[in-house]
Scaffold this motif. Structure first.
Motif, PDB file in Angstrom:
ATOM      1  N   MET A  86      29.767 -31.866  53.910  1.00 62.80           N
ATOM      2  CA  MET A  86      29.560 -31.730  52.525  1.00 62.80           C
ATOM      3  C   MET A  86      30.868 -31.701  51.808  1.00 62.80           C
ATOM      4  O   MET A  86      31.527 -30.893  52.324  1.00 62.80           O
ATOM      5  N   PRO A  87      31.101 -32.673  50.793  1.00 59.17           N
ATOM      6  CA  PRO A  87      32.584 -32.598  50.482  1.00 59.17           C
ATOM      7  C   PRO A  87      33.167 -31.343  49.961  1.00 59.17           C
ATOM      8  O   PRO A  87      34.314 -30.989  50.078  1.00 59.17           O
ATOM      9  N   GLU A  88      32.159 -30.525  49.082  1.00 57.51           N
ATOM     10  CA  GLU A  88      32.644 -29.472  48.262  1.00 57.51           C
ATOM     11  C   GLU A  88      31.309 -28.639  47.719  1.00 57.51           C
ATOM     12  O   GLU A  88      30.384 -29.231  47.799  1.00 57.51           O
ATOM     13  N   ASP A  89      31.828 -27.572  47.235  1.00 54.12           N
ATOM     14  CA  ASP A  89      30.726 -26.854  46.567  1.00 54.12           C
ATOM     15  C   ASP A  89      29.773 -27.426  45.613  1.00 54.12           C
ATOM     16  O   ASP A  89      28.504 -27.007  45.247  1.00 54.12           O
ATOM     17  N   ARG A  90      30.242 -28.503  44.813  1.00 47.98           N
ATOM     18  CA  ARG A  90      29.407 -29.309  43.959  1.00 47.98           C
ATOM     19  C   ARG A  90      28.086 -29.871  44.493  1.00 47.98           C
ATOM     20  O   ARG A  90      27.147 -30.220  44.028  1.00 47.98           O
ATOM     21  N   PHE A  91      28.133 -29.912  45.911  1.00 46.37           N
ATOM     22  CA  PHE A  91      27.153 -30.524  46.553  1.00 46.37           C
ATOM     23  C   PHE A  91      26.270 -29.489  47.242  1.00 46.37           C
ATOM     24  O   PHE A  91      26.670 -28.756  47.945  1.00 46.37           O
ATOM     25  N   SER A  92      25.029 -29.619  47.207  1.00 43.50           N
ATOM     26  CA  SER A  92      24.032 -28.793  48.057  1.00 43.50           C
ATOM     27  C   SER A  92      22.920 -29.674  48.195  1.00 43.50           C
ATOM     28  O   SER A  92      22.575 -30.607  47.577  1.00 43.50           O
ATOM     29  N   ALA A  93      22.069 -29.047  49.440  1.00 41.00           N
ATOM     30  CA  ALA A  93      21.239 -29.907  49.832  1.00 41.00           C
ATOM     31  C   ALA A  93      19.750 -28.807  50.325  1.00 41.00           C
ATOM     32  O   ALA A  93      20.372 -27.690  50.821  1.00 41.00           O
ATOM     33  N   LYS A  94      18.850 -29.175  50.316  1.00 41.99           N
ATOM     34  CA  LYS A  94      17.568 -28.260  50.408  1.00 41.99           C
ATOM     35  C   LYS A  94      16.529 -29.085  51.192  1.00 41.99           C
ATOM     36  O   LYS A  94      16.346 -30.473  50.889  1.00 41.99           O
ATOM     37  N   MET A  95      15.688 -28.487  52.050  1.00 39.99           N
ATOM     38  CA  MET A  95      14.612 -28.932  52.413  1.00 39.99           C
ATOM     39  C   MET A  95      13.452 -27.823  52.589  1.00 39.99           C
ATOM     40  O   MET A  95      13.457 -27.275  53.627  1.00 39.99           O
TER      41      MET A  95
END
Lengths: 116, 113
Positions: free
Chosen positions: A60-69
């Protein structure tokens, strides 16, 4: 089976806006992967989940990116705030681990993101 | 770490020509090896795979043999068609258990009639 489903197929947004990409894996698969594809960097793994739990988010490139499942049939990748350099094709893939040599990943059609 | 190196493209061939796309890898242990194909505007599709040394994967006339001694997995096809025009990716699975695939940079194939 319908295969891996991604939505939207295309997304155009302006810098600073929040973007949410969605993925539905193949039913019964226990691994889910998010990749990003650009001309400059090729295919990069962003994050992957096993049984809905994030296992490796080192891509994940930086904190601007987030993923959930939140459950076995749905995952999201969110970018907030988006920047022009996030423009890429984002792929979701799923797989079922049943033993040695069963690492085949099945890819969705991708979401082409353009950030203006 | 693991890595995959593919020949640079694009590769341009005439219909019915013989195709070879070179792929070499670096990994500790014994990974599984894959070739994926990406047609314009689509996601990646598994083309073939091999899970142990000397295994040959084959599909749609394409073949690749897992060569442990040369750490290679070259893709071949005896007679290409215009419909084979696509980007081909070589990949390996992490033998250490990390489930993600490591992909090469991809090789674009253009087949002319």
């Amino acid at each position: 089976d319908a295969g891996v489903i991604q939505s939207p197929r295309h997304e155009v947004t302006e810098m600073g806006q929040e973007v949410t990409l969605r993925c539905k894996p193949i039913s019964g698969h226990d691994y889910l992967f998010w990749y990003r594809q650009t001309m400059m960097r090729g295919l990069e793994l962003l994050i992957y989940f096993n049984n809905n739990v994030p296992i490796d988010d080192s891509g994940m490139p930086e904190d601007r990116f987030s993923a959930k499942m939140p459950n076995a049939s749905f995952s999201t990748l969110k970018i907030q705030p988006s920047e022009p350099r996030d423009s890429a094709v984002y792929f979701c893939a799923s797989s079922l681990l049943a033993g040695v040599g069963t690492d085949t990943q099945y890819f969705g059609p991708g979401t082409r993101l353009t950030v203006l | 770490g693991n890595s995959v190196t593919q020949m640079e493209g694009p590769v341009t061939l005439s219909e019915e020509a013989f195709l070879t796309i070179n792929c070499t890898y670096t990994a500790t242990g014994y990974p599984s090896l894959f070739w994926y194909v990406q047609y314009p505007g689509e996601g990646l599709q598994l083309l073939l795979k091999a899970t142990k040394a000397d295994d040959k994967g084959s599909n749609k006339g394409f073949e690749a043999t897992y060569r442990k001694e040369t750490t290679s997995f070259h893709l071949e096809k005896g007679s290409v068609q215009v419909s084979d025009s696509a980007v081909y990716f070589c990949a390996l699975s992490d033998p250490g258990g990390r489930r993600a695939l490591t992909f090469g940079s991809g090789t674009r194939l253009q087949v002319q009639p």
